[in-house]
Design a protein around this motif. Structure first.
Motif, PDB file in Angstrom:
ATOM      1  N   MET A   4      34.689  23.700 -15.123  1.00  0.00           N
ATOM      2  CA  MET A   4      34.960  22.443 -15.795  1.00  0.00           C
ATOM      3  C   MET A   4      34.482  21.342 -14.858  1.00  0.00           C
ATOM      4  O   MET A   4      35.090  21.092 -13.811  1.00  0.00           O
ATOM      5  N   LEU A  51      32.139  21.655 -19.956  1.00  0.00           N
ATOM      6  CA  LEU A  51      32.431  23.070 -19.760  1.00  0.00           C
ATOM      7  C   LEU A  51      31.099  23.799 -19.655  1.00  0.00           C
ATOM      8  O   LEU A  51      30.289  23.759 -20.594  1.00  0.00           O
ATOM      9  N   TYR A  76      35.334  22.375 -11.181  1.00  0.00           N
ATOM     10  CA  TYR A  76      36.436  23.303 -10.971  1.00  0.00           C
ATOM     11  C   TYR A  76      36.111  24.663 -11.591  1.00  0.00           C
ATOM     12  O   TYR A  76      35.792  24.727 -12.791  1.00  0.00           O
ATOM     13  N   PRO A  77      36.191  25.743 -10.820  1.00  0.00           N
ATOM     14  CA  PRO A  77      36.010  27.071 -11.402  1.00  0.00           C
ATOM     15  C   PRO A  77      37.211  27.394 -12.284  1.00  0.00           C
ATOM     16  O   PRO A  77      38.359  27.241 -11.842  1.00  0.00           O
ATOM     17  N   VAL A  78      36.966  27.801 -13.506  1.00  0.00           N
ATOM     18  CA  VAL A  78      38.077  28.052 -14.432  1.00  0.00           C
ATOM     19  C   VAL A  78      37.909  29.371 -15.165  1.00  0.00           C
ATOM     20  O   VAL A  78      36.802  29.892 -15.290  1.00  0.00           O
ATOM     21  N   THR A  79      39.032  29.887 -15.619  1.00  0.00           N
ATOM     22  CA  THR A  79      39.025  30.983 -16.578  1.00  0.00           C
ATOM     23  C   THR A  79      39.504  30.404 -17.894  1.00  0.00           C
ATOM     24  O   THR A  79      40.344  29.498 -17.928  1.00  0.00           O
ATOM     25  N   GLU A  80      38.941  30.942 -18.966  1.00  0.00           N
ATOM     26  CA  GLU A  80      39.238  30.399 -20.284  1.00  0.00           C
ATOM     27  C   GLU A  80      40.429  31.116 -20.883  1.00  0.00           C
ATOM     28  O   GLU A  80      40.492  32.352 -20.856  1.00  0.00           O
TER      29      GLU A  80
END
Lengths: 82, 82
Positions: A4, A51, A76-80
């Protein structure tokens, strides 16, 4: 990897301008193995969320840099969530 | 209206815990006319992004408050890119 990206302090940003920048990302992203999937614009706050699926935050930033030069303030590294 | 809720300073947050909280939102959101559409978790940064359709930021927050008590640090009104 999914990130993100957050762009801040874009005072006076207009959704139409972001749409144009996004199209520029889409036009070149394949060269970097990057996929700008969705984005959201907070016009009042001068803020954009992108995204993006990318091999690295650097690859995602490279697309923005080449396409229009507007680099994010955060990636920011994200998981969905499902 | 569409909002990007941002929850910060959730040190040690796990995607599984957010999934559970999200299910609690979904279970009650209709009472408030709210739709928590998507979310993303930054485990390393202790940060959660929630994309929510709601009549107001207050209505979106009311769902979080009743469901699990975790209120966002920010609720940015956004338009979705196409």
């Amino acid at each position: 990897m999914l990130f993100m990206d957050v762009h801040e302090n874009l005072t006076g940003v207009k959704a139409a301008d972001v749409a144009e920048a996004h199209q520029k990302d889409l036009a070149i992203q394949d060269q970097y193995g990057v996929d700008y999937r969705q984005y959201w614009v907070d016009e009042a706050g001068g803020r954009v969320f992108c995204l993006v699926e990318a091999p690295s935050a650097e690859a995602a930033a490279a697309v923005h840099k080449e396409a229009h030069g507007l680099l994010p303030d955060h990636a920011y590294p994200v998981t969905e969530g499902v």
